[in-house]
Write a protein that holds these residues in place. Structure first.
Motif, PDB file in Angstrom:
ATOM      1  N   GLU A   1      22.126  65.855  47.083  1.00 14.45           N
ATOM      2  CA  GLU A   1      20.918  66.675  47.110  1.00 14.45           C
ATOM      3  C   GLU A   1      19.798  66.003  46.310  1.00 14.45           C
ATOM      4  O   GLU A   1      19.996  65.554  45.185  1.00 14.45           O
ATOM      5  N   GLY A   2      18.616  65.924  46.928  1.00 18.08           N
ATOM      6  CA  GLY A   2      17.462  65.317  46.278  1.00 18.08           C
ATOM      7  C   GLY A   2      17.334  63.826  46.502  1.00 18.08           C
ATOM      8  O   GLY A   2      16.309  63.244  46.158  1.00 18.08           O
ATOM      9  N   GLN A   3      18.342  63.186  47.072  1.00 18.09           N
ATOM     10  CA  GLN A   3      18.299  61.736  47.277  1.00 18.09           C
ATOM     11  C   GLN A   3      17.336  61.385  48.405  1.00 18.09           C
ATOM     12  O   GLN A   3      17.258  62.070  49.421  1.00 18.09           O
ATOM     13  N   LEU A   4      16.573  60.294  48.209  1.00 18.39           N
ATOM     14  CA  LEU A   4      15.613  59.817  49.199  1.00 18.39           C
ATOM     15  C   LEU A   4      16.184  58.611  49.930  1.00 18.39           C
ATOM     16  O   LEU A   4      16.727  57.698  49.298  1.00 18.39           O
ATOM     17  N   VAL A   5      16.054  58.607  51.262  1.00 20.76           N
ATOM     18  CA  VAL A   5      16.551  57.500  52.067  1.00 20.76           C
ATOM     19  C   VAL A   5      15.505  57.137  53.109  1.00 20.76           C
ATOM     20  O   VAL A   5      14.642  57.946  53.461  1.00 20.76           O
ATOM     21  N   VAL A   6      15.600  55.891  53.584  1.00 24.31           N
ATOM     22  CA  VAL A   6      14.762  55.419  54.687  1.00 24.31           C
ATOM     23  C   VAL A   6      15.613  55.404  55.950  1.00 24.31           C
ATOM     24  O   VAL A   6      16.711  54.839  55.959  1.00 24.31           O
ATOM     25  N   TYR A   7      15.099  56.023  57.022  1.00 20.31           N
ATOM     26  CA  TYR A   7      15.868  56.124  58.265  1.00 20.31           C
ATOM     27  C   TYR A   7      14.894  56.029  59.436  1.00 20.31           C
ATOM     28  O   TYR A   7      13.961  56.829  59.556  1.00 20.31           O
ATOM     29  N   GLU A   8      15.074  54.978  60.270  1.00 18.51           N
ATOM     30  CA  GLU A   8      14.266  54.755  61.473  1.00 18.51           C
ATOM     31  C   GLU A   8      12.775  54.768  61.147  1.00 18.51           C
ATOM     32  O   GLU A   8      11.967  55.405  61.813  1.00 18.51           O
ATOM     33  N   GLY A   9      12.399  54.077  60.046  1.00 20.80           N
ATOM     34  CA  GLY A   9      11.002  53.918  59.695  1.00 20.80           C
ATOM     35  C   GLY A   9      10.375  55.071  58.944  1.00 20.80           C
ATOM     36  O   GLY A   9       9.200  55.006  58.572  1.00 20.80           O
TER      37      GLY A   9
ATOM     38  N   TYR B   1      13.263  60.351  54.150  1.00 19.21           N
ATOM     39  CA  TYR B   1      13.815  61.701  54.140  1.00 19.21           C
ATOM     40  C   TYR B   1      14.410  61.999  52.768  1.00 19.21           C
ATOM     41  O   TYR B   1      14.849  61.089  52.053  1.00 19.21           O
ATOM     42  N   GLN B   2      14.441  63.315  52.427  1.00 21.29           N
ATOM     43  CA  GLN B   2      15.078  63.766  51.198  1.00 21.29           C
ATOM     44  C   GLN B   2      16.170  64.762  51.556  1.00 21.29           C
ATOM     45  O   GLN B   2      15.969  65.660  52.373  1.00 21.29           O
ATOM     46  N   ALA B   3      17.352  64.584  50.928  1.00 25.52           N
ATOM     47  CA  ALA B   3      18.502  65.448  51.224  1.00 25.52           C
ATOM     48  C   ALA B   3      18.281  66.832  50.608  1.00 25.52           C
ATOM     49  O   ALA B   3      17.940  66.957  49.432  1.00 25.52           O
ATOM     50  N   LEU B   4      18.496  67.885  51.420  1.00 23.56           N
ATOM     51  CA  LEU B   4      18.401  69.254  50.932  1.00 23.56           C
ATOM     52  C   LEU B   4      19.686  69.711  50.275  1.00 23.56           C
ATOM     53  O   LEU B   4      19.705  70.689  49.531  1.00 23.56           O
ATOM     54  N   ARG B   5      20.791  69.011  50.566  1.00 28.76           N
ATOM     55  CA  ARG B   5      22.101  69.336  49.994  1.00 28.76           C
ATOM     56  C   ARG B   5      22.973  68.093  50.087  1.00 28.76           C
ATOM     57  O   ARG B   5      22.581  67.113  50.724  1.00 28.76           O
ATOM     58  N   ASP B   6      24.126  68.107  49.443  1.00 33.02           N
ATOM     59  CA  ASP B   6      25.076  67.007  49.598  1.00 33.02           C
ATOM     60  C   ASP B   6      25.533  66.951  51.047  1.00 33.02           C
ATOM     61  O   ASP B   6      26.006  67.960  51.595  1.00 33.02           O
ATOM     62  N   THR B   7      25.388  65.786  51.679  1.00 28.96           N
ATOM     63  CA  THR B   7      25.669  65.709  53.110  1.00 28.96           C
ATOM     64  C   THR B   7      26.086  64.305  53.497  1.00 28.96           C
ATOM     65  O   THR B   7      25.728  63.329  52.832  1.00 28.96           O
TER      66      THR B   7
END
Length: 250
Positions: free
Chosen positions: A103-111, A114-120
């Motif tokens: 949760e809260g982690q930021l990632v780059v995906y297809e340009g 995104y930020q995770a709303l929960r552990d996923t």
């Protein structure tokens, strides 16, 4: 037979009786041995079954303990990562398939970011687990210099051409005749300035070199000029000239 031998050695009737008695005792002893062996075999099988059950139970308990330990470690690492991100700010990293994103982690995906709303472990395409914080933009375009304008050439938007001392940029693809509505003037030729004053006459230069002699190479049918300054000029190829002369003479 002495008196002592007569008292120790039994008579024939007593010997038959004793033999039968020993036979019965032997049979009973063998039966007891078989019974004891059977009881020992049953006890061994029972112990073996109990041991197998105990081993299976121990393995199951160990597996459950290992799973709980791994979950506890993951949870603590997740909390530790979250504390680090809260202290230093969230870090952006590429999205990883088959990995847990907290949760809260930021990632780059297809340009996009995104930020995770929960552990996923789902991809950011699952909107229920992610929120888009920065969408990917379109690829940038830069002007392209195409040289002098040619009427039959195909031009695209932002192409730059030169025409009659001026520069034009295409405002759309297939802009048509230049100049025209599809072209934007970006630089035009300036007016001719006044003529400057005449400069002073320079010093007279040295005389140019002339041919002083020829160096003939019969094997190659070439004649190379040797100049008065010692340099050599380009050789003359005479073979074709001689061949043409020979054909004309025939």
């Amino acid at each position: 037979m002495t008196i002592a031998q007569r008292d120790v050695v039994p008579s024939e009737s007593h010997q038959s009786y004793l033999l039968e008695l020993w036979k019965q005792c032997l049979v009973e002893m063998l039966a007891d041995v078989a019974e004891v062996k059977a009881r020992h075999e049953d006890a061994f099988q029972a112990v073996r079954a109990n041991a197998s059950a105990a081993v299976a139970e121990a393995r199951a308990t160990y597996g459950d303990t290992l799973v709980r330990l791994e979950r506890t470690i993951d949870e603590r690492l997740g909390r530790l990562r979250k504390l680090i991100e809260e202290k230093d700010g969230p870090r952006i990293k590429p999205f990883e398939e088959n990995a847990i994103h907290y949760e809260g982690q930021l990632v780059v995906y297809e340009g996009a970011t995104y930020q995770a709303l929960r552990d996923t472990g789902k991809a950011p395409s699952e909107e229920s687990d992610w929120i888009c914080v920065a969408a990917g933009g379109l690829d940038g375009r830069s002007p392209r210099v195409r040289g002098t304008y040619a009427a039959g050439e195909r031009y695209s938007q932002l192409d730059i051409v030169a025409l009659n001392g001026s520069s034009f940029i295409a405002s759309r693809s297939n802009p048509g005749q230049c100049p025209g509505d599809g072209w934007q003037l970006i630089a035009s030729q300036g007016k001719r300035g006044p003529q400057g004053s005449r400069g002073e006459r320079g010093e007279r230069g040295s005389s140019g070199a002339t041919i002083a002699s020829w160096r003939i190479e019969p094997a190659d049918y070439t004649a190379t000029p040797v100049m008065t300054d010692g340099t050599e000029g380009p050789p003359l190829e005479l073979r074709r000239l001689f061949d043409q002369f020979h054909q004309d003479a025939i």
